[in-house]
Design a protein around this motif. Structure first.
Motif, PDB file in Angstrom:
ATOM      1  N   VAL A 143       0.830  -1.209   0.000  1.00 47.58           N
ATOM      2  CA  VAL A 143       0.000   0.000   0.000  1.00 47.58           C
ATOM      3  C   VAL A 143       0.861   1.255   0.000  1.00 47.58           C
ATOM      4  O   VAL A 143       0.641   2.189  -0.782  1.00 47.58           O
ATOM      5  N   MET A 144       1.871   1.293   0.866  1.00 51.41           N
ATOM      6  CA  MET A 144       2.712   2.494   0.973  1.00 51.41           C
ATOM      7  C   MET A 144       3.591   2.691  -0.265  1.00 51.41           C
ATOM      8  O   MET A 144       3.749   3.818  -0.742  1.00 51.41           O
ATOM      9  N   LEU A 145       4.145   1.605  -0.800  1.00 50.61           N
ATOM     10  CA  LEU A 145       5.004   1.736  -1.975  1.00 50.61           C
ATOM     11  C   LEU A 145       4.210   2.212  -3.181  1.00 50.61           C
ATOM     12  O   LEU A 145       4.615   3.145  -3.878  1.00 50.61           O
ATOM     13  N   TYR A 146       3.074   1.581  -3.433  1.00 50.31           N
ATOM     14  CA  TYR A 146       2.260   1.970  -4.591  1.00 50.31           C
ATOM     15  C   TYR A 146       1.659   3.361  -4.423  1.00 50.31           C
ATOM     16  O   TYR A 146       1.478   4.089  -5.399  1.00 50.31           O
ATOM     17  N   SER A 147       1.343   3.728  -3.178  1.00 48.30           N
ATOM     18  CA  SER A 147       0.808   5.070  -2.929  1.00 48.30           C
ATOM     19  C   SER A 147       1.868   6.148  -3.174  1.00 48.30           C
ATOM     20  O   SER A 147       1.545   7.263  -3.607  1.00 48.30           O
ATOM     21  N   THR A 171      -5.079  -9.777  -0.141  1.00 49.27           N
ATOM     22  CA  THR A 171      -6.293  -9.546  -0.928  1.00 49.27           C
ATOM     23  C   THR A 171      -7.430  -9.037  -0.049  1.00 49.27           C
ATOM     24  O   THR A 171      -8.107  -8.064  -0.389  1.00 49.27           O
ATOM     25  N   ILE A 172      -7.632  -9.693   1.092  1.00 53.39           N
ATOM     26  CA  ILE A 172      -8.736  -9.322   1.980  1.00 53.39           C
ATOM     27  C   ILE A 172      -8.531  -7.924   2.564  1.00 53.39           C
ATOM     28  O   ILE A 172      -9.429  -7.073   2.511  1.00 53.39           O
ATOM     29  N   VAL A 173      -7.331  -7.681   3.097  1.00 57.56           N
ATOM     30  CA  VAL A 173      -7.061  -6.402   3.764  1.00 57.56           C
ATOM     31  C   VAL A 173      -7.122  -5.239   2.773  1.00 57.56           C
ATOM     32  O   VAL A 173      -7.758  -4.203   3.030  1.00 57.56           O
ATOM     33  N   ILE A 174      -6.462  -5.401   1.612  1.00 54.92           N
ATOM     34  CA  ILE A 174      -6.428  -4.308   0.628  1.00 54.92           C
ATOM     35  C   ILE A 174      -7.805  -4.090   0.006  1.00 54.92           C
ATOM     36  O   ILE A 174      -8.187  -2.948  -0.309  1.00 54.92           O
ATOM     37  N   PHE A 175      -8.596  -5.156  -0.144  1.00 55.73           N
ATOM     38  CA  PHE A 175      -9.967  -5.009  -0.666  1.00 55.73           C
ATOM     39  C   PHE A 175     -10.797  -4.114   0.246  1.00 55.73           C
ATOM     40  O   PHE A 175     -11.443  -3.161  -0.202  1.00 55.73           O
ATOM     41  N   PHE A 176     -10.797  -4.419   1.554  1.00 55.07           N
ATOM     42  CA  PHE A 176     -11.587  -3.627   2.491  1.00 55.07           C
ATOM     43  C   PHE A 176     -11.035  -2.209   2.614  1.00 55.07           C
ATOM     44  O   PHE A 176     -11.798  -1.245   2.765  1.00 55.07           O
ATOM     45  N   LEU A 177      -9.706  -2.069   2.543  1.00 51.53           N
ATOM     46  CA  LEU A 177      -9.107  -0.736   2.603  1.00 51.53           C
ATOM     47  C   LEU A 177      -9.543   0.104   1.409  1.00 51.53           C
ATOM     48  O   LEU A 177      -9.932   1.269   1.561  1.00 51.53           O
ATOM     49  N   ALA A 178      -9.502  -0.493   0.218  1.00 47.72           N
ATOM     50  CA  ALA A 178      -9.921   0.218  -0.991  1.00 47.72           C
ATOM     51  C   ALA A 178     -11.426   0.488  -0.979  1.00 47.72           C
ATOM     52  O   ALA A 178     -11.887   1.542  -1.451  1.00 47.72           O
ATOM     53  N   CYS A 213     -11.900   3.493  -3.472  1.00 46.33           N
ATOM     54  CA  CYS A 213     -10.912   3.406  -4.558  1.00 46.33           C
ATOM     55  C   CYS A 213     -11.145   2.233  -5.507  1.00 46.33           C
ATOM     56  O   CYS A 213     -10.383   2.037  -6.448  1.00 46.33           O
ATOM     57  N   LEU A 214     -12.181   1.438  -5.253  1.00 49.30           N
ATOM     58  CA  LEU A 214     -12.428   0.275  -6.113  1.00 49.30           C
ATOM     59  C   LEU A 214     -12.952   0.714  -7.466  1.00 49.30           C
ATOM     60  O   LEU A 214     -13.787   1.612  -7.566  1.00 49.30           O
ATOM     61  N   SER A 215     -12.448   0.091  -8.525  1.00 45.46           N
ATOM     62  CA  SER A 215     -12.899   0.421  -9.874  1.00 45.46           C
ATOM     63  C   SER A 215     -12.689  -0.784 -10.784  1.00 45.46           C
ATOM     64  O   SER A 215     -11.901  -1.676 -10.472  1.00 45.46           O
ATOM     65  N   ILE A 216     -13.391  -0.791 -11.888  1.00 48.22           N
ATOM     66  CA  ILE A 216     -13.261  -1.863 -12.873  1.00 48.22           C
ATOM     67  C   ILE A 216     -12.177  -1.485 -13.879  1.00 48.22           C
ATOM     68  O   ILE A 216     -12.230  -0.406 -14.487  1.00 48.22           O
ATOM     69  N   MET A 217     -11.205  -2.361 -14.061  1.00 51.64           N
ATOM     70  CA  MET A 217     -10.126  -2.109 -15.014  1.00 51.64           C
ATOM     71  C   MET A 217     -10.470  -2.721 -16.362  1.00 51.64           C
ATOM     72  O   MET A 217     -11.288  -3.641 -16.451  1.00 51.64           O
TER      73      MET A 217
END
Length: 212
Positions: A4-8, A109-116, A121-125
């Protein structure tokens, strides 16, 4: 938190600068081992660490103008260092790397899903985005994490962290070959320093194995 921090940080500073700051984690690994486990480096390992850090800093570009972005990238390195040290000093290092990687990816997957989700921040790519994400997942989460765990099991966190500083050199080579990026003198010096530190470290490790 590493991911999360690196990509942010990419939103605030260049990818090259963020990657370089993240790759200060070998320094954090050695500091954590020293503070938490009183694990000291010998003179050769300390020399290799210094050469590797200087070499990695040679890859820094001039786009790191955001202090917040730099702090995010450095924090990602600190969390990754804690991950490596924790793996080295726990029963995880003896666990099957494939089983460990399964649970690691599942929790990510679980943690970043709920965070997004809570941050909206969730979107369809597009389809291409999912295909490229699948390639990155295989190369990093499957191959990369498995080999990293094997390295920690065989060498310990400190040596593995120093040897992994070869990754910025790989990115430079790939960028020159496939992306037509320019190879500057300072980057060549950085490559030489990192390779030199790796050569000294591997030679010292082989000598130690022969004597033991």
């Amino acid at each position: 938190m590493t991911i999360v921090m690196l990509y942010s940080s990419y939103e605030y500073i260049g990818v090259g600068s963020a990657t370089v700051l993240h790759f200060l984690y070998p320094l954090f690994v050695c500091c954590m081992n020293f503070v938490l486990y009183q694990q000291k480096l010998n003179k050769q390992q300390l020399l290799c660490l210094i050469l590797a850090i200087i070499g990695v800093l040679c890859f820094m570009d001039s786009s790191s103008s955001s202090l917040f972005g730099a702090l995010l990238a450095i924090s990602s390195g600190i969390f990754f260092a804690y991950y490596m040290v924790g793996m080295d000093h726990s029963s995880i290092r003896h666990m099957s790397p494939y089983v460990f990687n399964f649970y690691l990816v599942l929790m990510n997957t679980i943690v970043i899903f709920f965070l997004a989700f809570f941050m909206g921040c969730l979107s369809i790519m597009p389809i291409q985005g999912y295909l490229l994400s699948a390639i990155v997942a295989v190369l990093t989460s499957l191959i990369g994490v498995v080999l990293l765990q094997k390295g920690i099991y065989c060498l310990g966190a400190s040596l593995t962290a120093i040897l992994s500083t070869l990754e910025p050199i790989t990115s430079i080579v790939v960028g020159v070959i496939w992306l037509n990026e320019t190879l500057t003198l300072i980057k060549i010096i950085g490559c030489i320093l990192v390779l030199l530190s790796t050569f000294i470290l591997v030679k010292a490790q082989n000598k130690q194995e022969k004597t033991s």
